[in-house]
Design an enzyme around this catalytic site. Structure first.
Site, PDB file in Angstrom:
ATOM      1  N   ARG A 186       4.526   0.401 -10.365  1.00 34.84           N
ATOM      2  CA  ARG A 186       4.309   1.384 -11.519  1.00 34.84           C
ATOM      3  C   ARG A 186       5.081   1.670 -12.567  1.00 34.84           C
ATOM      4  O   ARG A 186       3.922   2.757 -13.385  1.00 34.84           O
ATOM      5  CB  ARG A 186       3.824   2.713 -10.558  1.00 34.84           C
ATOM      6  CG  ARG A 186       3.048   2.762  -8.597  1.00 34.84           C
ATOM      7  CD  ARG A 186       2.260   3.018  -8.985  1.00 34.84           C
ATOM      8  NE  ARG A 186       1.108   2.773  -7.932  1.00 34.84           N
ATOM      9  CZ  ARG A 186       0.524   3.974  -6.989  1.00 34.84           C
ATOM     10  NH1 ARG A 186       1.135   5.101  -7.448  1.00 34.84           N
ATOM     11  NH2 ARG A 186       0.228   4.164  -6.156  1.00 34.84           N
ATOM     12  N   GLN A 202      -3.371   3.163   4.724  1.00 32.81           N
ATOM     13  CA  GLN A 202      -4.435   2.202   3.641  1.00 32.81           C
ATOM     14  C   GLN A 202      -3.720   1.161   4.929  1.00 32.81           C
ATOM     15  O   GLN A 202      -2.771   0.463   4.580  1.00 32.81           O
ATOM     16  CB  GLN A 202      -3.699   2.332   2.071  1.00 32.81           C
ATOM     17  CG  GLN A 202      -3.953   3.799   1.901  1.00 32.81           C
ATOM     18  CD  GLN A 202      -3.893   3.268   0.494  1.00 32.81           C
ATOM     19  OE1 GLN A 202      -2.046   3.103  -0.186  1.00 32.81           O
ATOM     20  NE2 GLN A 202      -4.517   3.928  -0.682  1.00 32.81           N
ATOM     21  N   VAL A 261       1.093  -1.291   0.094  1.00 30.47           N
ATOM     22  CA  VAL A 261      -0.073  -0.210  -0.051  1.00 30.47           C
ATOM     23  C   VAL A 261       0.749   1.430  -0.106  1.00 30.47           C
ATOM     24  O   VAL A 261       2.035   1.072   0.350  1.00 30.47           O
ATOM     25  CB  VAL A 261      -0.889  -0.230   1.422  1.00 30.47           C
ATOM     26  CG1 VAL A 261      -1.889  -0.915   0.996  1.00 30.47           C
ATOM     27  CG2 VAL A 261      -0.275  -0.172   2.312  1.00 30.47           C
ATOM     28  N   SER A 262       0.103   2.798  -0.685  1.00 34.08           N
ATOM     29  CA  SER A 262       1.538   3.702  -0.831  1.00 34.08           C
ATOM     30  C   SER A 262       1.367   4.396   0.313  1.00 34.08           C
ATOM     31  O   SER A 262       2.270   4.827   0.659  1.00 34.08           O
ATOM     32  CB  SER A 262       0.388   4.499  -1.862  1.00 34.08           C
ATOM     33  OG  SER A 262       0.635   4.126  -3.089  1.00 34.08           O
ATOM     34  N   THR A 263       0.392   4.311   1.393  1.00 29.83           N
ATOM     35  CA  THR A 263       0.101   5.238   2.917  1.00 29.83           C
ATOM     36  C   THR A 263      -0.006   4.255   4.052  1.00 29.83           C
ATOM     37  O   THR A 263      -0.323   3.314   3.425  1.00 29.83           O
ATOM     38  CB  THR A 263      -0.314   6.641   2.716  1.00 29.83           C
ATOM     39  OG1 THR A 263      -1.399   6.033   2.359  1.00 29.83           O
ATOM     40  CG2 THR A 263      -0.079   7.384   1.280  1.00 29.83           C
TER      41      THR A 263
END
Length: 222
Positions: free
Chosen positions: A86, A31, A26-28
């Site tokens: 990404r 999350q 997860v990016s943060t």
């Protein structure tokens, strides 16, 4: 040398004893990983590595730990392709590296599995498309540079000193009280830059008083 595209199409030796290893990201920190972990467990993953970092950062410690943990015959499983990377170039590089180590790759959301012919074909298309896009960018950049040159535009970094600054520097240098260092600071350039753009300064400041066109040049030998 086998290209990444051909490597992605090569058949992968199957191993019934191979483990299914999951990777989640997860990016943060806000999350949650719960949904990804649940999907990976349902897919039969016996061990799951998880990062809470952006896919663009190289500091994905758990991903590197997962890649180091994998052995020939194993399969790396992710819930979706964007959880692994990404960038399509990064994705292809990782999957190609797994293939060379005889490790499979599976993405649950996209139903891609490099242990199957169909999955290998899809990644071959991805690799070919990434190379095609790269070539288009290079070609477009080259054509843009040529078009700019045809219009008389300057290519590359702008000059450190403008013609007006050079004229101002020459005028200041004719005054004995002005040092080269003080003039360089006033114009916001280095002493080296000043000597580069006012080359006659190397012959002495007296040559600037007379002007470059009044300087006596030695007659070349016949």
């Amino acid at each position: 040398m086998v290209s990444p595209q051909r490597d992605l199409l090569a058949a992968l030796p199957t191993s019934a004893a191979g483990a299914r290893i999951g990777y989640a990201r997860v990016s943060t920190k806000g999350q949650l990983l719960d949904r990804q972990i649940a999907a990976l467990e349902a897919a039969g993953c016996t061990r799951i590595f998880a990062d809470k970092k952006s896919g663009r950062t190289a500091e994905r410690e758990e991903l590197w730990a997962a890649l180091d943990y994998l052995r020939p015959g194993d399969t790396l499983v992710v819930s979706a392709l964007d959880r692994l990377s990404r960038s399509i170039q990064d994705l292809i590089a990782i999957v190609s590296g797994l293939r060379k180590r005889e490790i499979g790759f599976q993405s649950l959301h996209e139903a891609l599995d490099t242990t199957t012919p169909g999955g290998r074909l899809v990644f071959h298309v991805f690799a070919a498309l990434a190379e095609f896009i790269r070539e288009l960018i290079v070609q477009g950049t080259y054509e843009g540079i040529e078009a700019a040159r045809a219009r008389g535009e300057r290519i590359g970094r702008p000059p450190a000193m403008t013609p007006e600054q050079i004229r101002h520097a020459r005028d200041l240098l004719t005054r004995p009280d002005n040092t080269v260092t003080s003039i360089a600071k006033l114009l916001g350039v280095s002493r080296t830059t000043l000597y580069k753009y006012v080359p006659e300064l190397k012959a002495g400041r007296a040559s600037l008083v007379a002007g470059p066109e009044d300087q006596v040049h030695p007659t070349p030998r016949s």
